[in-house]
Design a protein around this motif. Structure first.
Motif, PDB file in Angstrom:
ATOM      1  N   PRO A  15      -6.758  22.375 -38.852  1.00 13.53           N
ATOM      2  CA  PRO A  15      -8.009  21.688 -37.371  1.00 13.53           C
ATOM      3  C   PRO A  15      -8.211  21.548 -36.472  1.00 13.53           C
ATOM      4  N   GLU A  16      -6.677  21.543 -36.133  1.00 15.86           N
ATOM      5  CA  GLU A  16      -6.297  21.269 -34.448  1.00 15.86           C
ATOM      6  C   GLU A  16      -4.766  22.194 -34.384  1.00 15.86           C
ATOM      7  N   LEU A  17      -5.121  23.326 -33.324  1.00 10.73           N
ATOM      8  CA  LEU A  17      -4.361  23.135 -32.830  1.00 10.73           C
ATOM      9  C   LEU A  17      -2.628  22.842 -32.774  1.00 10.73           C
ATOM     10  N   SER A  18      -2.601  21.950 -32.471  1.00  7.91           N
ATOM     11  CA  SER A  18      -1.056  21.550 -31.786  1.00  7.91           C
ATOM     12  C   SER A  18      -0.527  21.172 -33.538  1.00  7.91           C
ATOM     13  N   ASP A  19      -1.527  20.846 -34.973  1.00  8.30           N
ATOM     14  CA  ASP A  19      -0.706  20.677 -35.645  1.00  8.30           C
ATOM     15  C   ASP A  19      -0.413  22.368 -36.440  1.00  8.30           C
ATOM     16  N   ALA A  20      -1.180  23.355 -36.098  1.00  5.31           N
ATOM     17  CA  ALA A  20      -0.761  24.562 -37.093  1.00  5.31           C
ATOM     18  C   ALA A  20       0.978  24.990 -35.364  1.00  5.31           C
ATOM     19  N   ILE A  21       0.600  24.680 -34.396  1.00  7.44           N
ATOM     20  CA  ILE A  21       2.165  24.863 -34.105  1.00  7.44           C
ATOM     21  C   ILE A  21       2.965  24.079 -34.467  1.00  7.44           C
ATOM     22  N   ARG A  22       2.793  22.760 -34.824  1.00 12.10           N
ATOM     23  CA  ARG A  22       3.980  22.171 -34.750  1.00 12.10           C
ATOM     24  C   ARG A  22       4.503  22.661 -36.478  1.00 12.10           C
ATOM     25  N   PHE A  23       3.636  23.056 -37.164  1.00  8.03           N
ATOM     26  CA  PHE A  23       4.019  22.872 -38.837  1.00  8.03           C
ATOM     27  C   PHE A  23       4.504  25.177 -39.221  1.00  8.03           C
ATOM     28  N   SER A  24       4.050  25.617 -37.856  1.00  2.00           N
ATOM     29  CA  SER A  24       4.357  27.003 -37.409  1.00  2.00           C
ATOM     30  C   SER A  24       5.573  26.351 -37.143  1.00  2.00           C
ATOM     31  N   LYS A  77      -3.845   9.400 -45.598  1.00  2.00           N
ATOM     32  CA  LYS A  77      -3.896   9.359 -44.645  1.00  2.00           C
ATOM     33  C   LYS A  77      -2.450   8.785 -44.225  1.00  2.00           C
ATOM     34  N   THR A  78      -1.378   9.227 -43.230  1.00  2.00           N
ATOM     35  CA  THR A  78      -0.516   8.671 -42.822  1.00  2.00           C
ATOM     36  C   THR A  78      -1.390   8.021 -41.294  1.00  2.00           C
ATOM     37  N   PHE A  79      -0.101   6.911 -40.926  1.00  2.00           N
ATOM     38  CA  PHE A  79      -0.901   6.883 -39.911  1.00  2.00           C
ATOM     39  C   PHE A  79      -1.341   7.523 -38.763  1.00  2.00           C
ATOM     40  N   LYS A  80      -0.351   8.645 -38.402  1.00  2.00           N
ATOM     41  CA  LYS A  80      -1.032   9.435 -37.588  1.00  2.00           C
ATOM     42  C   LYS A  80      -1.119  11.326 -38.408  1.00  2.00           C
ATOM     43  N   PRO A  81      -2.668  11.669 -39.076  1.00  2.00           N
ATOM     44  CA  PRO A  81      -3.033  12.089 -40.420  1.00  2.00           C
ATOM     45  C   PRO A  81      -2.531  13.200 -39.665  1.00  2.00           C
ATOM     46  N   CYS A  82      -1.701  14.803 -40.526  1.00  2.00           N
ATOM     47  CA  CYS A  82      -1.774  16.137 -39.926  1.00  2.00           C
ATOM     48  C   CYS A  82      -2.779  17.394 -41.180  1.00  2.00           C
ATOM     49  N   TRP A  83      -3.867  17.465 -40.647  1.00  2.00           N
ATOM     50  CA  TRP A  83      -4.765  17.417 -42.059  1.00  2.00           C
ATOM     51  C   TRP A  83      -4.531  18.943 -41.596  1.00  2.00           C
ATOM     52  N   GLU A  84      -4.038  19.492 -43.021  1.00  2.00           N
ATOM     53  CA  GLU A  84      -4.536  20.971 -43.611  1.00  2.00           C
ATOM     54  C   GLU A  84      -5.857  20.983 -44.690  1.00  2.00           C
ATOM     55  N   VAL A  85      -6.094  22.344 -44.351  1.00  2.00           N
ATOM     56  CA  VAL A  85      -7.651  22.228 -45.221  1.00  2.00           C
ATOM     57  C   VAL A  85      -7.388  23.517 -46.090  1.00  2.00           C
ATOM     58  N   LEU A  86      -7.802  23.368 -47.473  1.00  2.00           N
ATOM     59  CA  LEU A  86      -7.269  24.490 -48.784  1.00  2.00           C
ATOM     60  C   LEU A  86      -8.181  24.843 -48.347  1.00  2.00           C
ATOM     61  N   VAL A  87      -8.643  26.020 -48.009  1.00  2.61           N
ATOM     62  CA  VAL A  87      -9.896  27.221 -48.511  1.00  2.61           C
ATOM     63  C   VAL A  87     -10.397  28.397 -49.112  1.00  2.61           C
ATOM     64  N   ASN A  88     -10.937  29.375 -49.467  1.00  4.50           N
ATOM     65  CA  ASN A  88     -10.270  30.486 -50.033  1.00  4.50           C
ATOM     66  C   ASN A  88     -10.659  31.183 -49.365  1.00  4.50           C
ATOM     67  N   LYS A  89     -11.142  31.614 -48.191  1.00  3.32           N
ATOM     68  CA  LYS A  89     -11.280  32.683 -47.336  1.00  3.32           C
ATOM     69  C   LYS A  89     -11.979  32.096 -45.877  1.00  3.32           C
ATOM     70  N   VAL A  90     -11.691  32.758 -43.996  1.00  2.00           N
ATOM     71  CA  VAL A  90     -12.162  32.524 -43.081  1.00  2.00           C
ATOM     72  C   VAL A  90     -11.971  33.957 -43.033  1.00  2.00           C
ATOM     73  N   GLN A  91     -12.846  34.171 -42.004  1.00  2.00           N
ATOM     74  CA  GLN A  91     -12.520  35.021 -41.087  1.00  2.00           C
ATOM     75  C   GLN A  91     -12.059  34.899 -39.881  1.00  2.00           C
ATOM     76  N   VAL A  92     -10.562  35.628 -39.819  1.00  2.00           N
ATOM     77  CA  VAL A  92      -9.958  35.421 -38.535  1.00  2.00           C
ATOM     78  C   VAL A  92     -10.342  36.223 -37.441  1.00  2.00           C
ATOM     79  N   THR A  93     -10.645  35.036 -36.027  1.00  2.00           N
ATOM     80  CA  THR A  93     -11.073  35.646 -34.668  1.00  2.00           C
ATOM     81  C   THR A  93      -9.906  36.869 -34.088  1.00  2.00           C
TER      82      THR A  93
END
Length: 131
Positions: A15-24, A77-93
């Motif tokens: 949900p957060e770009l910062s988390d996507a960058i961190r885990f990328s 969750k941890t003190f400062k969670p890094c949420w990932e969401v598991l889904v079946n599909k999304v639309q890439v924009t």
């Protein structure tokens, strides 16, 4: 219908770009996409990636790994969670990070220049400003 959910059954979104960058920066050859849910999107699970990251440091300690895995699947969750969401599909924009060279450059900036403070990463600030 009950769907057996595991970490291999779907697509992970952040949900957060910062988390996507961190885990990328942790993953190899990963890309970052801007996505939106579609009418066919099913949400399977939301988990704190910090718990799975902690598991990698406890390999060999089966009891601790089971406890962390259970916490992850229970949605704890941890003190400062890094949420990932598991889904079946999304639309890439939009493709935000298209290739491994771009990812490496971003991660270098994140790890060295920004000293792991995402708010100082120029790419992050520019991406948010251009939305």
């Amino acid at each position: 219908n009950t769907i057996a959910v595991n970490r291999e059954c779907g697509l992970f979104i952040f949900p957060e770009l910062s988390d996507a960058i961190r885990f990328s920066c942790v993953m190899t050859d990963s890309k970052i996409y801007k996505v939106h849910e579609s009418s066919e999107t099913l949400f399977f699970h939301r988990g704190d990636m910090n718990l799975t990251e902690a598991m990698t440091k406890l390999i060999g300690n089966d009891s601790a790994m089971r406890t962390l895995a259970q916490s992850y699947w229970n949605g704890e969750k941890t003190f400062k969670p890094c949420w990932e969401v598991l889904v079946n599909k999304v639309q890439v924009t939009q493709i935000i990070i298209k290739d491994n060279d771009s990812r490496k450059k971003l991660c270098s900036n994140f790890k060295i220049t920004a000293q792991q403070n995402i708010e100082k990463v120029e790419f992050y600030l520019n991406t948010l400003t251009n939305e």
